[in-house]
Design an enzyme around this catalytic site. Sequence first.
Site, PDB file in Angstrom:
ATOM      1  N   LYS A 175       0.860  -1.178   0.000  1.00 57.77           N
ATOM      2  CA  LYS A 175       0.000   0.000   0.000  1.00 57.77           C
ATOM      3  C   LYS A 175       0.897   1.228   0.000  1.00 57.77           C
ATOM      4  O   LYS A 175       1.486   1.588   1.020  1.00 57.77           O
ATOM      5  CB  LYS A 175      -0.906   0.055   1.222  1.00 57.77           C
ATOM      6  CG  LYS A 175      -1.996   1.136   1.105  1.00 57.77           C
ATOM      7  CD  LYS A 175      -2.517   1.614   2.438  1.00 57.77           C
ATOM      8  CE  LYS A 175      -1.750   2.796   2.965  1.00 57.77           C
ATOM      9  NZ  LYS A 175      -1.912   4.028   2.136  1.00 57.77           N
ATOM     10  N   CYS A 284      12.902  11.545   7.438  1.00 61.76           N
ATOM     11  CA  CYS A 284      12.975  11.077   8.823  1.00 61.76           C
ATOM     12  C   CYS A 284      14.383  11.209   9.378  1.00 61.76           C
ATOM     13  O   CYS A 284      14.575  11.223  10.594  1.00 61.76           O
ATOM     14  CB  CYS A 284      12.491   9.636   8.929  1.00 61.76           C
ATOM     15  SG  CYS A 284      13.366   8.473   7.874  1.00 61.76           S
ATOM     16  N   GLU A 380       9.070  15.796  16.301  1.00 61.29           N
ATOM     17  CA  GLU A 380       9.414  15.794  14.883  1.00 61.29           C
ATOM     18  C   GLU A 380       8.557  16.818  14.139  1.00 61.29           C
ATOM     19  O   GLU A 380       7.333  16.785  14.204  1.00 61.29           O
ATOM     20  CB  GLU A 380       9.198  14.406  14.281  1.00 61.29           C
ATOM     21  CG  GLU A 380       9.676  14.298  12.841  1.00 61.29           C
ATOM     22  CD  GLU A 380       9.561  12.883  12.300  1.00 61.29           C
ATOM     23  OE1 GLU A 380      10.495  12.442  11.611  1.00 61.29           O
ATOM     24  OE2 GLU A 380       8.540  12.225  12.569  1.00 61.29           O
TER      25      GLU A 380
END
Length: 479
Positions: A175, A284, A380
């Site tokens: 996905k 990230c 983050e």
Amino acid sequence: MADQRLNYVNGEWTESRTGETFETTDPASPEEVIATYPQSDAEDAEQAIEAARDASDDWGSTPGPERGRILAKTGSILDERKDELTELLVREEGKTRSEAGGEVQRAIDIFHYYGSKASDIGGTVKSSSARDTNLYTKTEPLGVAGLITPWNYPIAIPAWKIAPALAAGNAVVIKPASLAPGVVHEMADALEEAGLPAGVLNVVTGPGSEVGGTIASHEAVDAISFTGSTAVGNTVYDAATEDGKRVQLEMGGKNPTVVSDSANVEEAADIVANGAFGVTGQACTAASRAIVHEDVYDEFVDAVVDRADAIDHGHGLDDPGMGPHVSESELESTLEYVDIAQEEGATLECGGSALDREGYFVEPAVFSDVDSEMRIAQEEVFGPVLAIIPVSSYDEAIHVANDVDYGLSASVVTDDHTEANRFVEEVDAGVVKINEKTTGLELHVPFGGMKASSSETYREQGDAGLDFYSITKTVYDNY
């Protein structure tokens, strides 16, 4: 006219059961629709899983060299289409042409790498302590691998999950992220052209709650590899481990670069700026904290501000210094963190505003006078926002670097060999760099984080990527 794309299930391009679709748009020109995709549901995901299950035995028994030839040919097909893949990636995700081209090349290299590694899969022979006995190991695929991938590296991350899974002999259901799924469809097309049998790779688009949730929890799926946010990753982990699936999660980061008083400040500013502002900070592994010794702090702040101010913005196809955020919600999140940082007392040295132009553009932001307890130093952001934290010693720098929930990537800029070695030993991060930016990875070595950045189960890439998708039998053959 926008492209009309379909799911790829059992070797056929098919509409979803729902008949509903969603659109992707150009983040630099949001009125431009790039493509429409199936808004699939759980039943669509189940059909893809069943196709993978049915194809898994034959693919698993296919000789490794034959699997490898298909992967290598896929790499060559992607290479032939590199320019069009790069353009599609730019138009859906927003990266600059240079950044997107580099990512496509990485996917090409990954398929060639695992194409060659597939021939080495098998096992090892050991000497038995008993006479008349063969002692050896046999490596086998797990069966069906479910992959859930993010939008920020929409071809590289799917490639480094798909290629080792296929090389090891697994069938796959993936996905891709709904914001930029186009390059995964192109990858599926290349694999089909290269000779991948029907059902071995299946691509289903749609919401994570329906499609991703079904993949994570379905009993016919043997392994789950997920890259995305920590909150979603933890949900995926709970669903996948309920029936004992093998799980690999790579999630968020709050990555530090420590700048020593021995560092060349101009060099350090280049390293940090590249790590913080590349790919619009949407990585990230992006450097979101610079932890700087007080003796070089002011000079460093000025140098980084100069680099942030010099970045030009524009449509990625024009190859500017920075492209847009991928979506309006990502832009709004970055702007919200800029406000929060100022409310908590950090000093905004430059940037931090949305550009007055079409698209989701933001000026890269540099904050000074940041305390490690501030949200800007703990959470983050996923945008081009850098928090610069002053410290008075190397010991304090290490403490601040580790004083977050995450532990993905970390770097140090120093001319002191002792500091460099201490950093490797003491920092809590799965990727550690000396005199380099926090971003950028080699494909033939393990990648993964620590703490809330990872499930800390299996690493990705290199031989570690194959390990995740394989299981070993130990054979005692008394003849």
